[in-house]
Design a protein around this motif. Structure first.
Motif, PDB file in Angstrom:
ATOM      1  N   TRP A 399       0.803  -1.233   0.000  1.00 39.98           N
ATOM      2  CA  TRP A 399       0.000   0.000   0.000  1.00 39.98           C
ATOM      3  C   TRP A 399       0.825   1.268   0.000  1.00 39.98           C
ATOM      4  O   TRP A 399       0.439   2.260  -0.597  1.00 39.98           O
ATOM      5  N   SER A 400       1.937   1.239   0.754  1.00 42.26           N
ATOM      6  CA  SER A 400       2.671   2.500   0.933  1.00 42.26           C
ATOM      7  C   SER A 400       4.121   2.202   1.310  1.00 42.26           C
ATOM      8  O   SER A 400       4.536   1.047   1.370  1.00 42.26           O
ATOM      9  N   THR A 401       4.871   3.263   1.614  1.00 43.48           N
ATOM     10  CA  THR A 401       6.260   3.065   2.043  1.00 43.48           C
ATOM     11  C   THR A 401       6.372   2.924   3.565  1.00 43.48           C
ATOM     12  O   THR A 401       7.469   2.860   4.109  1.00 43.48           O
ATOM     13  N   GLU A 402       5.241   2.882   4.236  1.00 40.75           N
ATOM     14  CA  GLU A 402       5.288   2.647   5.686  1.00 40.75           C
ATOM     15  C   GLU A 402       5.821   1.238   5.959  1.00 40.75           C
ATOM     16  O   GLU A 402       5.803   0.396   5.068  1.00 40.75           O
ATOM     17  N   PRO A 403       6.249   0.971   7.198  1.00 40.47           N
ATOM     18  CA  PRO A 403       6.725  -0.385   7.505  1.00 40.47           C
ATOM     19  C   PRO A 403       5.689  -1.445   7.095  1.00 40.47           C
ATOM     20  O   PRO A 403       4.483  -1.193   7.195  1.00 40.47           O
ATOM     21  N   GLN A 404       6.157  -2.581   6.630  1.00 39.45           N
ATOM     22  CA  GLN A 404       5.290  -3.674   6.158  1.00 39.45           C
ATOM     23  C   GLN A 404       4.344  -3.197   5.045  1.00 39.45           C
ATOM     24  O   GLN A 404       3.214  -3.677   4.919  1.00 39.45           O
ATOM     25  N   ALA A 405       4.813  -2.246   4.279  1.00 42.20           N
ATOM     26  CA  ALA A 405       4.062  -1.741   3.120  1.00 42.20           C
ATOM     27  C   ALA A 405       2.697  -1.174   3.492  1.00 42.20           C
ATOM     28  O   ALA A 405       1.810  -1.061   2.650  1.00 42.20           O
ATOM     29  N   GLY A 406       2.526  -0.846   4.782  1.00 38.43           N
ATOM     30  CA  GLY A 406       1.227  -0.330   5.212  1.00 38.43           C
ATOM     31  C   GLY A 406       0.166  -1.408   5.292  1.00 38.43           C
ATOM     32  O   GLY A 406      -0.990  -1.125   5.567  1.00 38.43           O
ATOM     33  N   PHE A 407       0.571  -2.666   5.072  1.00 39.80           N
ATOM     34  CA  PHE A 407      -0.395  -3.775   5.121  1.00 39.80           C
ATOM     35  C   PHE A 407      -0.832  -4.057   6.553  1.00 39.80           C
ATOM     36  O   PHE A 407      -1.982  -4.377   6.820  1.00 39.80           O
ATOM     37  N   THR A 408       0.118  -3.948   7.495  1.00 35.95           N
ATOM     38  CA  THR A 408      -0.191  -4.251   8.888  1.00 35.95           C
ATOM     39  C   THR A 408       0.691  -3.414   9.812  1.00 35.95           C
ATOM     40  O   THR A 408       1.784  -2.992   9.420  1.00 35.95           O
ATOM     41  N   LYS A 409       0.210  -3.198  11.032  1.00 42.10           N
ATOM     42  CA  LYS A 409       1.030  -2.524  12.045  1.00 42.10           C
ATOM     43  C   LYS A 409       1.929  -3.533  12.765  1.00 42.10           C
ATOM     44  O   LYS A 409       2.826  -3.151  13.515  1.00 42.10           O
ATOM     45  N   SER A 410       1.635  -4.799  12.561  1.00 41.18           N
ATOM     46  CA  SER A 410       2.430  -5.837  13.216  1.00 41.18           C
ATOM     47  C   SER A 410       3.803  -5.960  12.557  1.00 41.18           C
ATOM     48  O   SER A 410       3.971  -5.651  11.382  1.00 41.18           O
ATOM     49  N   GLU A 411       4.771  -6.418  13.335  1.00 41.62           N
ATOM     50  CA  GLU A 411       6.085  -6.642  12.732  1.00 41.62           C
ATOM     51  C   GLU A 411       6.203  -8.038  12.160  1.00 41.62           C
ATOM     52  O   GLU A 411       7.226  -8.406  11.583  1.00 41.62           O
ATOM     53  N   ALA A 412       5.164  -8.839  12.356  1.00 38.79           N
ATOM     54  CA  ALA A 412       5.213 -10.222  11.873  1.00 38.79           C
ATOM     55  C   ALA A 412       4.006 -10.512  10.976  1.00 38.79           C
ATOM     56  O   ALA A 412       3.049 -11.145  11.400  1.00 38.79           O
ATOM     57  N   GLN A 433       2.127   5.394  -6.529  1.00 37.51           N
ATOM     58  CA  GLN A 433       1.558   5.334  -7.878  1.00 37.51           C
ATOM     59  C   GLN A 433       0.303   6.193  -8.014  1.00 37.51           C
ATOM     60  O   GLN A 433      -0.002   6.668  -9.098  1.00 37.51           O
ATOM     61  N   ARG A 434      -0.398   6.390  -6.920  1.00 40.74           N
ATOM     62  CA  ARG A 434      -1.569   7.284  -6.990  1.00 40.74           C
ATOM     63  C   ARG A 434      -1.167   8.684  -7.400  1.00 40.74           C
ATOM     64  O   ARG A 434      -1.872   9.376  -8.111  1.00 40.74           O
ATOM     65  N   ARG A 435      -0.001   9.101  -6.933  1.00 43.61           N
ATOM     66  CA  ARG A 435       0.438  10.474  -7.179  1.00 43.61           C
ATOM     67  C   ARG A 435       1.040  10.668  -8.560  1.00 43.61           C
ATOM     68  O   ARG A 435       1.239  11.790  -8.996  1.00 43.61           O
ATOM     69  N   SER A 436       1.370   9.576  -9.215  1.00 39.63           N
ATOM     70  CA  SER A 436       2.065   9.704 -10.488  1.00 39.63           C
ATOM     71  C   SER A 436       1.108   9.388 -11.648  1.00 39.63           C
ATOM     72  O   SER A 436       0.666   8.258 -11.799  1.00 39.63           O
ATOM     73  N   PRO A 437       0.784  10.400 -12.459  1.00 39.08           N
ATOM     74  CA  PRO A 437      -0.247  10.226 -13.495  1.00 39.08           C
ATOM     75  C   PRO A 437       0.066   9.084 -14.458  1.00 39.08           C
ATOM     76  O   PRO A 437      -0.842   8.450 -14.980  1.00 39.08           O
ATOM     77  N   SER A 439       1.621   6.271 -13.800  1.00 36.98           N
ATOM     78  CA  SER A 439       1.947   5.003 -13.136  1.00 36.98           C
ATOM     79  C   SER A 439       1.100   3.861 -13.705  1.00 36.98           C
ATOM     80  O   SER A 439       0.087   4.085 -14.360  1.00 36.98           O
ATOM     81  N   MET A 440       1.525   2.650 -13.395  1.00 31.98           N
ATOM     82  CA  MET A 440       0.762   1.462 -13.791  1.00 31.98           C
ATOM     83  C   MET A 440      -0.655   1.546 -13.213  1.00 31.98           C
ATOM     84  O   MET A 440      -1.633   1.220 -13.881  1.00 31.98           O
ATOM     85  N   LEU A 441      -0.750   1.989 -11.975  1.00 38.02           N
ATOM     86  CA  LEU A 441      -2.054   2.055 -11.308  1.00 38.02           C
ATOM     87  C   LEU A 441      -3.011   2.987 -12.050  1.00 38.02           C
ATOM     88  O   LEU A 441      -4.159   2.619 -12.342  1.00 38.02           O
ATOM     89  N   ASN A 442      -2.534   4.190 -12.355  1.00 40.07           N
ATOM     90  CA  ASN A 442      -3.424   5.130 -13.033  1.00 40.07           C
ATOM     91  C   ASN A 442      -3.702   4.707 -14.472  1.00 40.07           C
ATOM     92  O   ASN A 442      -4.783   4.946 -15.006  1.00 40.07           O
ATOM     93  N   TRP A 443      -2.719   4.049 -15.067  1.00 41.86           N
ATOM     94  CA  TRP A 443      -2.950   3.500 -16.412  1.00 41.86           C
ATOM     95  C   TRP A 443      -4.029   2.420 -16.360  1.00 41.86           C
ATOM     96  O   TRP A 443      -4.922   2.371 -17.205  1.00 41.86           O
TER      97      TRP A 443
END
Ligand code: GLC
Ligand code: CA
Length: 553
Positions: A399-412, A433-437, A439-443
């Motif tokens: 999902w994002s550049t947060e730890p664990q890709a923003g998928f979970t707050k857990s470390e495991a 990718q949302r921010r980049s017109p 990107s694969m996502l916006n395409w």
């Protein structure tokens, strides 16, 4: 007996609750997390979600080993959370399909436990038994190399039981009327909770005669009609999408000549030849597969896909063709699986080549049928080959550049997040990718919008047009006085082709829906098209305003 053909022009997105979004921070994706991501999916434009199994399960085959068909596995939430989710989907106009895994149960299912313990239990005959080890016990394994046999001895029962898949997945005796009645009950339960149908797992095996004395496959197709009738009578717009990797000549047995069996089937024949076409720039086998899988009742529909949650099965190609695909997209032994397939994600198979990937998705979306996308492919996620078998392409959504890709707050996280290399979440994630017109996502969002604007693909008659270039595929669709012609250049190099879309209906003018460019025919009615490497062109024939002809059934 049908009151809505929504699936003829759907865009399906498949995902696993476990690896999509974790809301409560225990490392495991859940329905609350998924519900929070519904606006993301609505924004992408998909119209249906196919959920991989989420029912109670020991989870030895990612949920394809169910131990309670009437519950949500507690790791993912409750039935209440499930209904919140289907309600949220409905509000956004998104339908929900769920996996129906009834060829087998988990060996921990109470039915199997009762069956093995007591020969006189009513559940004994729900499974397939043999006193002796059948002679063909070492044949017909679905996971060769990993699975050694299709008959294993159960110590408690003192007998052998049949399992087409892993040994912890005993086959149900689907010929038993009580088992059939239970399958209907399971369907009835889930449609009551808001689903629009089922992706039915392993259909050829569900309907096969099973037993120690069965040597060759005998399908009981009538069963399919039983399933469909029940479903349709309960809820007119509910469908079954069959997983049946069968030869084109048997397709009609699955759809039913009168359209009275499966509503949809995945087109494995086209999938395999499509990968061959990508690997070799030879579209002839793909064109042949499109022709071979043409016949289907009007109300039936194909599901097309590039990759799914399993290995890319190349078992129906010739050996030479298969080797060509292996060499191009999965050269290392570690990338291959079960002697017949490739276990990678799509993006790394193509070395992340943007133009080539877009061309391939555009091609898949323009095939006669309904496109099925796999989660993460809209951002070009990669695989983790250190994980076993098919698990490598089932890592958490990035999902994002947060730890664990923003998928979970857990470390495991339940499955490790891809966190290094070019496909690590630091580089491949939704937020960036949302921010980049471009990107694969916006395409992908634009591709989905375009596909929805061209209902001819789902409904129309189609014809592969001869272009005398084996690396170029042109398909024309006609429906209700509207026509489109879609052209793909599978070659890396630019090419000029002569295309005759056929006379009539304004064929002298083609307008590309995507970029607005046009082409005029010469006096002979032939278009001279210049195609860039990996070009994809969606032409509206006659150049009519693309929004004018919208008449949905
Ligand atoms: C189907 C599923 C696969 C699963 C198998 C057994 O082939 O796609 O993932 O392992 O059935 O249920
Ligand atoms: Ca969780």
């Amino acid at each position: 007996m049908i009151n809505d053909l929504w699936y003829k022009n759907a865009v399906v997105y498949c995902l696993s609750v476990e690896t999509f979004m974790d809301a409560n921070g225990d490392g495991i994706g859940d329905f609350q997390g998924l519900a929070r991501r519904l606006d993301y999916l609505a924004g992408l434009g998909i119209t249906a979600i196919w959920l991989m199994p989420f029912q109670t399960s020991p989870g030895k085959d990612d949920g394809y080993d169910v131990s309670d068909y009437y519950n949500v596995d507690p790791r993912y939430g409750t039935l209440g959370d499930f209904v919140e989710f289907t309600h949220g989907a409905k509000q956004r106009g998104i339908r929900v399909l769920i996996d129906l895994v009834v060829n087998h149960t988990s060996d921990e299912h109470p039915w199997f436990q009762a069956a093995r313990k007591d020969e006189s239990s009513p559940y004994r005959d729900w499974y397939i038994w043999s006193k002796e080890k059948p002679e063909n016990a070492n044949q017909g394994m679905v996971f060769p190399g990993v699975q050694k046999t299709t008959w294993s001895r159960d110590k408690v029962a003192g007998q052998y039981y049949f399992h087409r898949f892993y040994d912890f997945q005993p086959d149900l005796n689907t010929a038993n009327p009580q088992v059939q009645a239970e399958i209907l009950k399971i369907m009835g339960f889930w449609i009551q909770l808001g689903v629009s149908g089922f992706r039915m797992d392993a259909v050829p095996f569900v309907i096969a005669k099973k037993g120690a004395d069965i040597d060759k496959a005998v399908e009981q197709y009538d069963m399919l009609r039983t399933f469909r009738e029940f479903l349709q009578w309960r809820q007119g717009d509910a469908i079954i999408l069959a997983e049946a990797n069968v030869l084109p000549k048997t397709d009609v047995n699955y759809f039913g000549a009168d359209g009275d069996r499966m509503h949809m089937m995945f087109n494995f024949q086209v999938n395999q030849t499509l990968f061959y076409a990508l690997a070799s720039s030879d579209c002839a086998p793909l064109a042949k597969a499109l022709e071979a899988t043409r016949t289907r009742p009007q109300t039936a529909q194909w599901g097309h896909f590039l990759r799914n949650h399993d290995e890319l099965d190349l078992g129906r190609l010739t050996e030479a063709q298969r080797n060509r695909v292996f060499a191009a997209f999965g050269p290392d032994k570690n990338m291959q699986l079960y002697g017949r397939g490739i276990r990678r994600r799509f993006s790394p198979m193509l070395d992340g080549n943007r133009d080539r990937m877009r061309m391939a998705y555009s091609l898949m979306f323009s095939l006669p049928g309904t496109p099925v996308l796999r989660y993460g492919d809209e951002i070009g996620m990669g695989e983790d080959l250190s994980l076993p078998e098919r698990k490598c392409a089932r890592t958490p959504m990035q999902w994002s550049t947060e730890p664990q890709a923003g998928f979970t707050k857990s470390e495991a996280p339940v499955v490790p997040v891809i966190s290094s290399g070019a496909y690590g979440f630091q580089h491949i994630n939704v937020a960036d990718q949302r921010r980049s017109p471009d990107s694969m996502l916006n395409w992908m969002e634009r591709l989905i919008r375009m596909r929805k604007e061209v209902p001819e693909i789902g409904w129309g008659d189609y014809r592969v047009i001869d272009v005398e270039e084996e690396g170029v595929l042109a398909i024309r669709y006609d429906w209700r006085n509207n026509a489109v012609m879609i052209v793909h250049n599978l070659n890396e190099k630019p090419i000029e082709v002569r295309v005759d879309p056929g006379r009539g209906q304004g064929s002298e003018l083609l307008v590309d829906i995507a970029d607005g460019s046009d082409s005029r025919a010469d006096e002979a009615g032939v278009h001279h098209l210049y195609l860039e490497g990996y070009a994809y062109k969606w032409f509206r024939v006659g150049g009519l305003d693309y929004l004018l002809r919208r008449t949905q059934i």
